[in-house]
Enzyme design. Structure first.
Site, PDB file in Angstrom:
ATOM      1  N   LYS A 116      -9.523  -1.167  13.232  1.00 11.92           N
ATOM      2  CA  LYS A 116      -8.228  -0.885  13.876  1.00 11.92           C
ATOM      3  C   LYS A 116      -8.091  -1.674  15.183  1.00 11.92           C
ATOM      4  O   LYS A 116      -7.048  -2.247  15.461  1.00 11.92           O
ATOM      5  CB  LYS A 116      -8.051   0.622  14.097  1.00 11.92           C
ATOM      6  CG  LYS A 116      -7.757   1.388  12.818  1.00 11.92           C
ATOM      7  CD  LYS A 116      -6.445   0.919  12.179  1.00 11.92           C
ATOM      8  CE  LYS A 116      -6.225   1.453  10.786  1.00 11.92           C
ATOM      9  NZ  LYS A 116      -5.104   0.814  10.080  1.00 11.92           N
ATOM     10  N   TYR A 131     -13.984   2.172  10.669  1.00 13.61           N
ATOM     11  CA  TYR A 131     -12.521   2.302  10.618  1.00 13.61           C
ATOM     12  C   TYR A 131     -11.923   1.906  11.975  1.00 13.61           C
ATOM     13  O   TYR A 131     -10.998   1.099  12.050  1.00 13.61           O
ATOM     14  CB  TYR A 131     -12.180   3.756  10.270  1.00 13.61           C
ATOM     15  CG  TYR A 131     -10.707   4.084  10.266  1.00 13.61           C
ATOM     16  CD1 TYR A 131      -9.868   3.635   9.256  1.00 13.61           C
ATOM     17  CD2 TYR A 131     -10.159   4.888  11.267  1.00 13.61           C
ATOM     18  CE1 TYR A 131      -8.525   3.964   9.242  1.00 13.61           C
ATOM     19  CE2 TYR A 131      -8.813   5.226  11.256  1.00 13.61           C
ATOM     20  CZ  TYR A 131      -8.000   4.769  10.249  1.00 13.61           C
ATOM     21  OH  TYR A 131      -6.666   5.098  10.249  1.00 13.61           O
ATOM     22  N   ASP A 161       2.022  -1.639  -4.543  1.00 10.89           N
ATOM     23  CA  ASP A 161       0.645  -1.178  -4.397  1.00 10.89           C
ATOM     24  C   ASP A 161      -0.195  -1.961  -5.397  1.00 10.89           C
ATOM     25  O   ASP A 161       0.315  -2.768  -6.175  1.00 10.89           O
ATOM     26  CB  ASP A 161       0.534   0.342  -4.612  1.00 10.89           C
ATOM     27  CG  ASP A 161      -0.648   0.933  -3.828  1.00 10.89           C
ATOM     28  OD1 ASP A 161      -0.426   1.694  -2.877  1.00 10.89           O
ATOM     29  OD2 ASP A 161      -1.806   0.604  -4.160  1.00 10.89           O
ATOM     30  N   GLY A 214       0.838  -1.205   0.000  1.00 12.51           N
ATOM     31  CA  GLY A 214       0.000   0.000   0.000  1.00 12.51           C
ATOM     32  C   GLY A 214       0.867   1.247   0.000  1.00 12.51           C
ATOM     33  O   GLY A 214       0.567   2.243   0.665  1.00 12.51           O
ATOM     34  N   ILE A 246      -1.997  12.589  10.301  1.00 15.03           N
ATOM     35  CA  ILE A 246      -0.646  12.856   9.806  1.00 15.03           C
ATOM     36  C   ILE A 246      -0.672  13.979   8.773  1.00 15.03           C
ATOM     37  O   ILE A 246      -1.470  13.959   7.836  1.00 15.03           O
ATOM     38  CB  ILE A 246      -0.022  11.578   9.226  1.00 15.03           C
ATOM     39  CG1 ILE A 246       0.130  10.561  10.358  1.00 15.03           C
ATOM     40  CG2 ILE A 246       1.335  11.870   8.605  1.00 15.03           C
ATOM     41  CD1 ILE A 246       0.600   9.214   9.910  1.00 15.03           C
TER      42      ILE A 246
HETATM   43  N1  SER Z   1      -5.978  10.128   9.715  1.00 17.59           N
HETATM   44  C1  SER Z   1      -6.891   9.057   9.894  1.00 17.59           C
HETATM   45  C2  SER Z   1      -8.252   9.440   9.495  1.00 17.59           C
HETATM   46  O1  SER Z   1      -8.582  10.588   9.642  1.00 17.59           O
HETATM   47  C3  SER Z   1      -6.917   8.636  11.323  1.00 17.59           C
HETATM   48  O2  SER Z   1      -6.076   7.597  11.532  1.00 17.59           O
HETATM   49  O3  SER Z   1      -8.999   8.606   9.090  1.00 17.59           O
END
Ligand code: SER
Length: 314
Positions: free
Chosen positions: A145, A141, A34, A8, A171
């Site tokens: 996780k 999500y 990828d 990825g 990030i």
């Molecule tokens: N940056 C990610 C998101 O906003 C969070 O892990 O989905």
């Protein structure tokens, strides 16, 4: 000598992690991969392979051919896009991970899988969210996780696979833009500040979230994988933090550099609900104690660097 495979690799993290790893371990020792061939050219500065993380057979072939001993597994759907396609999110985030762990068990390689602030939910403490606490996320999500963290710990305990990971904040970076996350606003704001002197934010003022600049994020992944296993009490996954802010704070910081910059709001209810369920600020003392994690960038130093780098490019 390390032989690394990044799965990825064409996403926000991979496009910067691959060059970082190649600088550390040598170009030919880091294989980027990828699902498609049309990827950022930087990935093809060294070996590049097409791998769909849902195809375990292909993954095993590539890993064997290159003698891979470490995999960075970055294939995943982010939070907002996952909410739009929950079944696909489960398929990719969990199906891909299970395949990778199975091949790791067979071929004996180490696996880094990022978790996220999204692994926490509304019943987790919002301030100084502890390393070990209640994790009942309400987004798909987050569900993938937490399940992923548990599955990785299980593969370590049951089969001895060297699985490790960190819970990333949002990030912020200036190479590839993030795709479909809740924290994306904190990237897009810099582009719009320079190009339009105006940004429309999709989260409300007062929405505090953990954030991290990409140089810290890539270094965290490598330091996690290089950590002395004898010192690790935890594995999947470590809280890592750098800064926590709300939209108005990043706006104020950008205003110090971009004269006349203004921000308005148009709230995305899906992203707002997700953000409201996540921590304001995580406690990352376990990472600091067990493998010496230390962030370098805060909001002012990141903003200066983001604007200088982007100005040169835009
Ligand atoms: N940056 C990610 C998101 O906003 C969070 O892990 O989905």
């Amino acid at each position: 000598m390390k032989k690394i495979l990044v799965i990825g690799a064409a996403g926000q993290i991979g496009t910067e992690l691959v060059p970082f790893l190649r600088k550390l371990y040598g170009e030919s020792n880091v294989v980027a991969s990828d699902i498609r061939d049309d990827v950022p050219p930087v990935l093809k500065d060294g070996p590049y392979e097409i791998i769909d993380c849902l195809d375990g057979k292909r993954l095993a072939e590539v890993a064997k051919a290159h003698g891979i001993d470490t995999v960075y597994n970055l294939a995943a759907l982010l939070s907002a896009v996952a909410e739009a396609k929950p079944q696909l999110a489960w398929k990719v985030n969990m199906g891909g991970l299970l395949n990778i762990l199975e091949v790791a068990r067979e071929l004996d390689f180490a696996v880094f899988t990022p978790s996220s602030i999204g692994a926490f939910g509304p019943s987790s403490p919002k301030q100084d969210t502890p390393q070990d606490t209640i994790q009942r996320p309400t987004s798909i999500y987050g569900v993938t996780k937490v399940a992923g963290e548990l599955l990785c710990d299980y593969y370590f305990a049951r089969f001895g696979v060297d699985t490790r990971g960190v819970r990333y904040p949002g990030i912020i970076s200036n190479t590839a833009k993030p795709g479909g996350g809740t924290t994306d606003y904190a990237v897009h704001i810099y582009y719009d500040a320079l190009q339009h002197k105006h940004y429309t934010c999709n989260l409300q003022p007062g929405t505090y979230l953990d954030m991290m600049y990409m140089p810290d994020a890539t270094r965290a992944a490598v330091e996690m994988m290089e950590a002395d296993p004898d010192r690790l009490v935890h594995r999947n996954c470590f809280n890592v933090a750098a800064m926590s802010f709300a939209p108005e704070h990043i706006c104020a910081e950008i205003c110090k550099h971009v004269h006349g910059f203004e921000m308005g709001y148009s709230i995305d209810p899906v992203r707002q609900a997700i953000a409201d369920s996540w921590p304001d600020r995580m406690d990352d003392s376990a990472a600091r104690e067990e493998w010496g994690w230390q962030h370098e960038y805060d909001l002012p130093s990141m903003t200066k660097d983001m604007l200088t780098t982007l100005k040169g490019r835009l």
